[in-house]
Design an enzyme around this catalytic site. Structure first.
Site: not given
Ligand code: IPM
Ligand code: MG
Length: 355
Positions: A141, A191, A223, A247, A251
């Site tokens: 990032y 990884k 993975d 990230d 999710d």
């Molecule tokens: C998160 C989001 C952010 C990230 C984006 C919106 C920049 O997906 O906080 O997980 O990638 O960190």
């Molecule tokens: Mg995110």
């Protein structure tokens, strides 16, 4: 206790869920005798529209001088065409970097009332309690070189995955310490079979582990971790990983609990912590009173406990959420047979009633 809180509602559903969270916060203040002084700032797309930049200097200054930051969400299709440096997401990255928030804690915990809301089988998800510890100010990032460059035949896009010893040490420390308050198992995800930066990651995490002999350390390739999270998520306690892997995996972990709308997060590492739900601005449902405010409200609970050490207060919020779900109230994202569908505001009100 008196605390100053910077409130950055942002875009999409942000301005809908933040007021619900603030109602809960103020009620907690009255109930427990604390004063929460709120100051609002522009952030994200909304700041681009009104001020020309995603993170205006006064918003950053406000965040820096407050005791904690509550953030709704940033981003939306309206600003997607902008160059990277001017996009809403930059505000988030800028706040993380400028506030020194290198550790992002994302707890994915199953509320028993929601086992049927998950897309996975009940026996797989029932009782899961995973804490994702995501490195937040390093890795691909922020790594340099980066950019898009001209070549003879077209362009090339460049990003760099880079981690230093110190960056790995401090995030590992957060993970091991968190594990001590939980089930004492840390799974470090990398990884290392392909990437040098991951090889270093694994080496340093292993070294750091020597200070925590009471905690078990496991290593897993990313993975495989993505697969194991849906195959057998109950094997995880604390999962520590890089910015990008975190990230993605957070999710995935969120979805195990039924909806991404449920998950709060805490970004910590220096004086001022930042608290936000892990979901985005959800432009498709914005303005429709449909969004789930629980991730945002639970972020207030994380703020109380992590920034202010107000654990009783935090617990009472968590219990109110639990009770509201037990009563069968659901927003659209977690709706199911035999439950009562309500909107964002109503969900906020129910949780308030149950406080
Ligand atoms: C998160 C989001 C952010 C990230 C984006 C919106 C920049 O997906 O906080 O997980 O990638 O960190
Ligand atoms: Mg995110």
């Amino acid at each position: 206790m008196k605390k100053h809180i910077a409130v950055l509602a942002g875009d999409g559903i942000g301005p809908e869920i933040v007021p619900q969270a603030l109602n809960v916060l103020q009620t907690i203040g009255q109930r427990f005798g604390h004063e929460f002084d709120l100051a609002y700032g522009d952030v994200g797309g909304q700041a681009i529209d009104s001020r020309g930049v995603p993170l205006p200097p006064d918003t950053l200054a406000l965040a820096k001088k407050s005791d904690a930051v509550l953030l709704g969400a940033v981003g939306g299709p309206k600003w997607e065409g902008l160059e990277y440096e001017r996009r809403p997401e930059r505000a988030l990255l800028g706040l993380r970097e400028q506030l020194g928030l290198f550790a992002n804690l994302r707890p994915a915990k199953m509320y028993s009332a929601l086992v049927d809301a998950s897309t996975l089988k009940k026996e797989v998800v029932d009782g899961i309690d995973v804490l994702v510890v995501r490195e937040l100010t390093g890795g691909i990032y922020f790594g340099k070189p980066k950019g898009i460059e001209q070549t003879q035949t077209g362009h090339k896009g460049i990003n760099t995955e880079v981690y230093t010893t110190e960056e790995i040490q401090r995030i590992a420390e957060v993970a091991f310490k968190a594990a001590r308050k939980r089930n004492r198992v840390v799974t470090s995800v990398d990884k290392a079979n392909v990437l040098e930066s991951s090889e270093l990651w694994r080496r340093i995490v292993t070294d750091e582990h020597k200070k925590y002999p009471d905690v078990e350390l496991r290593h897993m390739y990313v993975d495989n971790a993505a697969m194991q999270l849906i195959r057998n998520p109950k094997q995880f306690d604390v999962l520590v990983t890089t910015n990008l892997f975190g990230d993605i995996l957070s999710d995935e972990a969120a979805m195990l609990t039924g909806s991404i709308g449920m998950l709060p997060s805490a970004s910590v590492g220096s004086k001022v912590g930042m608290y936000e739900p892990i979901h985005g601005s959800a432009p498709d449902i914005a303005g429709k009173n449909m969004a789930n405010p629980i991730g945002m409200i639970a972020s207030v609970a994380m703020m109380l406990s992590y920034s202010f050490d107000l654990t009783k207060e935090a617990e009472s919020i968590e219990q109110a959420i639990q009770k509201t779900l037990d009563q069968g109230f659901r927003t659209k994202d977690i709706e199911g047979p035999g439950t009562t569908l309500i909107g964002t505001k109503e969900m906020g009100e129910k949780i308030l009633e149950n406080l």
